[in-house]
Design a protein around this motif. Structure first.
Motif, PDB file in Angstrom:
ATOM      1  N   VAL A  50       0.847  -1.201   0.000  1.00  0.00           N
ATOM      2  CA  VAL A  50       0.000   0.000   0.000  1.00  0.00           C
ATOM      3  C   VAL A  50       0.882   1.251   0.000  1.00  0.00           C
ATOM      4  O   VAL A  50       0.658   2.173  -0.787  1.00  0.00           O
ATOM      5  CB  VAL A  50      -0.967   0.018   1.207  1.00  0.00           C
ATOM      6  N   ALA A  51       1.888   1.277   0.864  1.00  0.00           N
ATOM      7  CA  ALA A  51       2.790   2.435   0.937  1.00  0.00           C
ATOM      8  C   ALA A  51       3.499   2.647  -0.399  1.00  0.00           C
ATOM      9  O   ALA A  51       3.583   3.780  -0.893  1.00  0.00           O
ATOM     10  CB  ALA A  51       3.806   2.254   2.058  1.00  0.00           C
ATOM     11  N   ASP A 109       8.193  -4.016   8.602  1.00  0.00           N
ATOM     12  CA  ASP A 109       8.338  -3.495   9.965  1.00  0.00           C
ATOM     13  C   ASP A 109       8.399  -1.974   9.910  1.00  0.00           C
ATOM     14  O   ASP A 109       8.760  -1.392   8.877  1.00  0.00           O
ATOM     15  CB  ASP A 109       9.613  -4.029  10.620  1.00  0.00           C
ATOM     16  N   LEU A 110       8.062  -1.342  11.004  1.00  0.00           N
ATOM     17  CA  LEU A 110       8.154   0.115  11.073  1.00  0.00           C
ATOM     18  C   LEU A 110       9.549   0.522  11.537  1.00  0.00           C
ATOM     19  O   LEU A 110      10.156  -0.151  12.366  1.00  0.00           O
ATOM     20  CB  LEU A 110       7.096   0.686  12.009  1.00  0.00           C
ATOM     21  N   VAL A 122       8.730   8.252  11.096  1.00  0.00           N
ATOM     22  CA  VAL A 122       8.473   6.829  10.920  1.00  0.00           C
ATOM     23  C   VAL A 122       8.337   6.510   9.437  1.00  0.00           C
ATOM     24  O   VAL A 122       7.893   7.341   8.644  1.00  0.00           O
ATOM     25  CB  VAL A 122       7.209   6.381  11.700  1.00  0.00           C
ATOM     26  N   GLY A 123       8.772   5.315   9.070  1.00  0.00           N
ATOM     27  CA  GLY A 123       8.612   4.803   7.714  1.00  0.00           C
ATOM     28  C   GLY A 123       8.415   3.300   7.787  1.00  0.00           C
ATOM     29  O   GLY A 123       8.490   2.693   8.857  1.00  0.00           O
ATOM     30  N   ILE A 124       8.174   2.691   6.628  1.00  0.00           N
ATOM     31  CA  ILE A 124       7.972   1.244   6.552  1.00  0.00           C
ATOM     32  C   ILE A 124       9.197   0.622   5.896  1.00  0.00           C
ATOM     33  O   ILE A 124       9.569   0.991   4.778  1.00  0.00           O
ATOM     34  CB  ILE A 124       6.694   0.890   5.771  1.00  0.00           C
ATOM     35  N   TRP A 132       9.988   3.105   2.802  1.00  0.00           N
ATOM     36  CA  TRP A 132       8.982   3.938   2.148  1.00  0.00           C
ATOM     37  C   TRP A 132       8.533   4.934   3.203  1.00  0.00           C
ATOM     38  O   TRP A 132       8.216   4.547   4.331  1.00  0.00           O
ATOM     39  CB  TRP A 132       7.790   3.097   1.685  1.00  0.00           C
ATOM     40  N   HIS A 133       8.538   6.209   2.853  1.00  0.00           N
ATOM     41  CA  HIS A 133       8.112   7.221   3.822  1.00  0.00           C
ATOM     42  C   HIS A 133       7.694   8.504   3.132  1.00  0.00           C
ATOM     43  O   HIS A 133       7.913   8.695   1.941  1.00  0.00           O
ATOM     44  CB  HIS A 133       9.215   7.475   4.857  1.00  0.00           C
ATOM     45  N   ALA A 134       7.056   9.361   3.908  1.00  0.00           N
ATOM     46  CA  ALA A 134       6.695  10.714   3.481  1.00  0.00           C
ATOM     47  C   ALA A 134       7.661  11.642   4.216  1.00  0.00           C
ATOM     48  O   ALA A 134       7.497  11.894   5.405  1.00  0.00           O
ATOM     49  CB  ALA A 134       5.244  11.020   3.850  1.00  0.00           C
ATOM     50  N   PRO A 135       8.716  12.119   3.531  1.00  0.00           N
ATOM     51  CA  PRO A 135       9.832  12.771   4.223  1.00  0.00           C
ATOM     52  C   PRO A 135       9.553  14.134   4.873  1.00  0.00           C
ATOM     53  O   PRO A 135       9.810  14.308   6.050  1.00  0.00           O
ATOM     54  CB  PRO A 135      10.900  12.929   3.149  1.00  0.00           C
ATOM     55  N   ARG A 136       9.071  15.107   4.097  1.00  0.00           N
ATOM     56  CA  ARG A 136       8.962  16.479   4.628  1.00  0.00           C
ATOM     57  C   ARG A 136       8.166  17.338   3.660  1.00  0.00           C
ATOM     58  O   ARG A 136       7.941  16.948   2.520  1.00  0.00           O
ATOM     59  CB  ARG A 136      10.345  17.078   4.842  1.00  0.00           C
TER      60      ARG A 136
END
Length: 157
Positions: A50-51, A109-110, A122-124, A132-136
C-alpha cells in the motif's frame, strides 16, 4: 514417518483445488518451517505494498491520505488498508509495536527515527536498508535509504 514429514505428501494428495478451497473459506494450512507469526508477515507485506503504491503522493503535515500524507499518516493509512488500526503519531505508533532489533527487522516493519528518547519520524522498512516514507514538506512519498543509525524497529502484530 512423523506428522511433519507427512504434510508435503498429504498436500500433494489433497491437490491444489483442496488448498484453494481451504484458502477461500478462510482456513489455514500448517506448513513446516513457516513462521508462527505468518499472519503478521502478511499484514506487513500488505501494508508495504500500500505504501509503495502511494509513491509520488505529496507530503502534507497532518495528512492521512488517500492523496497526501505526513510520515505517520502514511504508516497509519497503509496498515489500515492492510487491516490493522494504528495510533496517529509516530511516537504513539512506536509505543504500540513489538520492539525488535535491527538484526530481526524484515520488510513491513516500522522504522522509527529518534533523537534521544524522542521519536520524530516513521517509515515502513522495505528491505536492503531502505524505507517507504513521506519525508517532509515539499517532498513526496518515496523509497529512500535509511540515513542514520538513530533508528528503532517495531513490528505491528
Amino acid at each position: 514417518m512423523t506428522a511433519l514429514n507427512r504434510v508435503p505428501s498429504l498436500m500433494a494428495r489433497a491437490g491444489t483445488a483442496s488448498a484453494l478451497t481451504l484458502a477461500a473459506v478462510g482456513g489455514s494450512i500448517v506448513v513446516p518451517g513457516l513462521a508462527p507469526d505468518a499472519s503478521a508477515a502478511t499484514l506487513a507485506t500488505k501494508a508495504l505494498k500500500v505504501a509503495a503504491a502511494k509513491k509520488g503522493a505529496p507530503y502534507r503535515w497532518g495528512a492521512t491520505g488517500p492523496r497526501s500524507f505526513d510520515c505517520s499518516g502514511l504508516t497509519l493509512y497503509s496498515f489500515k488498508k492492510a487491516g490493522k488500526i494504528l495510533p496517529r503519531t509516530a511516537a504513539a505508533q512506536y509505543n504500540k509495536t513489538h520492539h525488535i532489533s535491527a538484526s530481526r527487522r524484515r520488510a513491513g516493519d516500522l522504522v522509527f527515527f529518534h533523537y534521544g528518547s524522542y521519536v520524530y519520524h516513521v517509515g515502513i522498512y522495505a528491505g536492503h536498508g531502505r524505507i517507504w516514507h513521506a519525508p517532509r514538506t515539499g517532498d513526496v512519498v518515496r523509497l529512500q535509504k535509511i540515513w542514520t543509525r538513530s533508528v528503532w524497529y517495531g513490528r505491528v502484530n
